[in-house]
Motif scaffolding. Sequence first.
Motif, PDB file in Angstrom:
ATOM      1  N   ASN A 111       6.032  22.200   6.346  1.00  0.00           N
ATOM      2  CA  ASN A 111       7.329  21.878   7.402  1.00  0.00           C
ATOM      3  C   ASN A 111       6.993  20.268   7.720  1.00  0.00           C
ATOM      4  N   ILE A 112       5.734  19.709   7.852  1.00  0.00           N
ATOM      5  CA  ILE A 112       5.417  18.441   8.306  1.00  0.00           C
ATOM      6  C   ILE A 112       5.385  17.338   7.022  1.00  0.00           C
ATOM      7  N   VAL A 113       4.519  17.828   6.078  1.00  0.00           N
ATOM      8  CA  VAL A 113       3.933  16.730   5.063  1.00  0.00           C
ATOM      9  C   VAL A 113       5.359  16.253   4.343  1.00  0.00           C
ATOM     10  N   PRO A 114       6.240  17.025   3.656  1.00  0.00           N
ATOM     11  CA  PRO A 114       7.422  16.329   3.199  1.00  0.00           C
ATOM     12  C   PRO A 114       8.137  15.136   3.772  1.00  0.00           C
ATOM     13  N   THR A 115       8.240  15.433   5.305  1.00  0.00           N
ATOM     14  CA  THR A 115       8.881  14.318   6.029  1.00  0.00           C
ATOM     15  C   THR A 115       8.008  13.169   6.020  1.00  0.00           C
ATOM     16  N   MET A 116       6.815  13.372   6.149  1.00  0.00           N
ATOM     17  CA  MET A 116       5.887  12.228   6.219  1.00  0.00           C
ATOM     18  C   MET A 116       5.845  11.541   4.701  1.00  0.00           C
ATOM     19  N   LEU A 117       5.764  12.005   3.685  1.00  0.00           N
ATOM     20  CA  LEU A 117       5.876  11.527   2.518  1.00  0.00           C
ATOM     21  C   LEU A 117       7.301  10.705   2.247  1.00  0.00           C
ATOM     22  N   TRP A 118       8.338  11.250   2.660  1.00  0.00           N
ATOM     23  CA  TRP A 118       9.496  10.641   2.642  1.00  0.00           C
ATOM     24  C   TRP A 118       9.636   9.227   3.460  1.00  0.00           C
ATOM     25  N   LEU A 119       8.718   9.359   4.792  1.00  0.00           N
ATOM     26  CA  LEU A 119       8.821   8.165   5.418  1.00  0.00           C
ATOM     27  C   LEU A 119       7.986   7.119   5.088  1.00  0.00           C
ATOM     28  N   ILE A 120       6.817   7.574   4.132  1.00  0.00           N
ATOM     29  CA  ILE A 120       6.308   6.689   3.742  1.00  0.00           C
ATOM     30  C   ILE A 120       6.816   5.799   2.472  1.00  0.00           C
ATOM     31  N   LEU A 121       7.779   6.151   1.727  1.00  0.00           N
ATOM     32  CA  LEU A 121       8.431   5.729   0.682  1.00  0.00           C
ATOM     33  C   LEU A 121       9.491   4.860   1.117  1.00  0.00           C
ATOM     34  N   VAL A 122      10.417   5.368   2.464  1.00  0.00           N
ATOM     35  CA  VAL A 122      11.456   4.636   2.784  1.00  0.00           C
ATOM     36  C   VAL A 122      11.282   3.941   4.019  1.00  0.00           C
ATOM     37  N   GLY A 123      10.004   3.921   4.700  1.00  0.00           N
ATOM     38  CA  GLY A 123       9.556   3.406   5.966  1.00  0.00           C
ATOM     39  C   GLY A 123       9.817   3.752   6.976  1.00  0.00           C
ATOM     40  N   PHE A 149       0.809  -1.196  -0.063  1.00  0.00           N
ATOM     41  CA  PHE A 149       0.004   0.110   0.109  1.00  0.00           C
ATOM     42  C   PHE A 149       0.803   1.209   0.062  1.00  0.00           C
ATOM     43  N   LYS A 150       2.124   1.024  -0.055  1.00  0.00           N
ATOM     44  CA  LYS A 150       3.066   2.029   0.124  1.00  0.00           C
ATOM     45  C   LYS A 150       2.855   3.253  -1.094  1.00  0.00           C
ATOM     46  N   ILE A 151       2.788   2.977  -2.370  1.00  0.00           N
ATOM     47  CA  ILE A 151       2.459   3.905  -3.422  1.00  0.00           C
ATOM     48  C   ILE A 151       1.129   4.400  -3.281  1.00  0.00           C
ATOM     49  N   LEU A 152       0.034   3.635  -2.848  1.00  0.00           N
ATOM     50  CA  LEU A 152      -1.111   4.169  -2.919  1.00  0.00           C
ATOM     51  C   LEU A 152      -1.404   5.280  -1.757  1.00  0.00           C
ATOM     52  N   VAL A 153      -0.638   4.805  -0.454  1.00  0.00           N
ATOM     53  CA  VAL A 153      -0.705   5.908   0.514  1.00  0.00           C
ATOM     54  C   VAL A 153       0.063   7.183  -0.001  1.00  0.00           C
ATOM     55  N   PHE A 154       1.044   6.981  -0.386  1.00  0.00           N
ATOM     56  CA  PHE A 154       1.761   8.329  -0.844  1.00  0.00           C
ATOM     57  C   PHE A 154       1.185   9.025  -1.810  1.00  0.00           C
ATOM     58  N   THR A 155       0.380   8.462  -2.827  1.00  0.00           N
ATOM     59  CA  THR A 155      -0.103   9.152  -3.947  1.00  0.00           C
ATOM     60  C   THR A 155      -1.310  10.013  -3.447  1.00  0.00           C
ATOM     61  N   LEU A 156      -2.103   9.274  -2.568  1.00  0.00           N
ATOM     62  CA  LEU A 156      -3.194   9.948  -1.743  1.00  0.00           C
ATOM     63  C   LEU A 156      -2.752  10.956  -0.945  1.00  0.00           C
ATOM     64  N   PHE A 157      -1.847  10.883  -0.190  1.00  0.00           N
ATOM     65  CA  PHE A 157      -1.252  11.812   0.651  1.00  0.00           C
ATOM     66  C   PHE A 157      -0.727  12.986  -0.060  1.00  0.00           C
TER      67      PHE A 157
END
Length: 315
Positions: A76-88, A23-31
């Motif tokens: 400030n927050i979302v770029p870190t969130m998206l990065w963590l979704i991709l790398v775990g 679900f990583k790509i799906l969640v990343f795309t949605l967010f």
Amino acid sequence: MDKRNQSTVTEFLLLGFGDLHNFKILVFTLFMTVHIMALTSNVLVIVLVGVTQSLHSPMYFFLSQLSLCEIVFTSNIVPTMLWLILVGHGKVSVAQCLYQFYFLGAPVIAQCLLLAAMSFDRHVAICRPLHYVTIMTFTNQLQMVTSCWFVGFTLTFFIYIFLRKLRFCDLNTINHFFCDVAPLLRLSCSSTTSVELTTAMVSFLVILSPFIFIVATYISIIHTILKIPSTSGRHKAFSTCSSHLIIVCTYYGTLSSIYIVPPRDNSINMNKGLSVLYTLVTPLFNPLIYCLRNQDIRNAVYKYIQSFRRRKVVL
């Protein structure tokens, strides 16, 4: 434990959302989609208020500042969130973590105070309409907005200074997708009393106090509206306040759930869910409420769409 045997932590490990598997790509795309929509809608509000003469009023000026808070906060927050979704999971230095907290806290405080300023504007407009022009001058608006931002950055700076004095030893894992006060306090191996007291005082000043002020102003507003003899007059008065009330309830409801309600041991995933709502959905929700429920903004959007279409036809 002997402090000489403790290793000093120089970076934290953010666990993010854990392993999302397929679900990583799906969640990343949605967010990512929601984030882009939130940024676009908030920038649109700022631009519309700036270039549209009919929107040059205190309510819309405060609304544009509210959108600016959302932009600073989510960027400030979302770029870190998206990065963590991709790398775990990922590592951030202690300094980066504290900087992220600083630019998280400042717009949050400013937004709380701006919501109180907006309720004051509605109170003056409805309860003291004959004095509205003299009270809500542009100079006073500017002073109120400047004060909101100044208080936001100043109070957060006090907490930031105390956080910098904390020592972090051995443990460095943060089970979240951004750096906040609570997980930093749990990881500290030095006394956290000063930070806890400062945070508690700031929370009371910028969360509870503005909320109490907003409730008091709306009690007065409702009392005045009920005295209006005509049904259409009462409806018009209520409609000017409804968008602000919806945002206040959404904002303070989420904020209180995260920062005021005492955390439980099994509330980590719930806290993450509320934080996602707070960092992604609310920044999109706020401008949409005003755009969908406010005739002036809808007219401004329609005007510029029509203007763009005419230019396209000419070309």
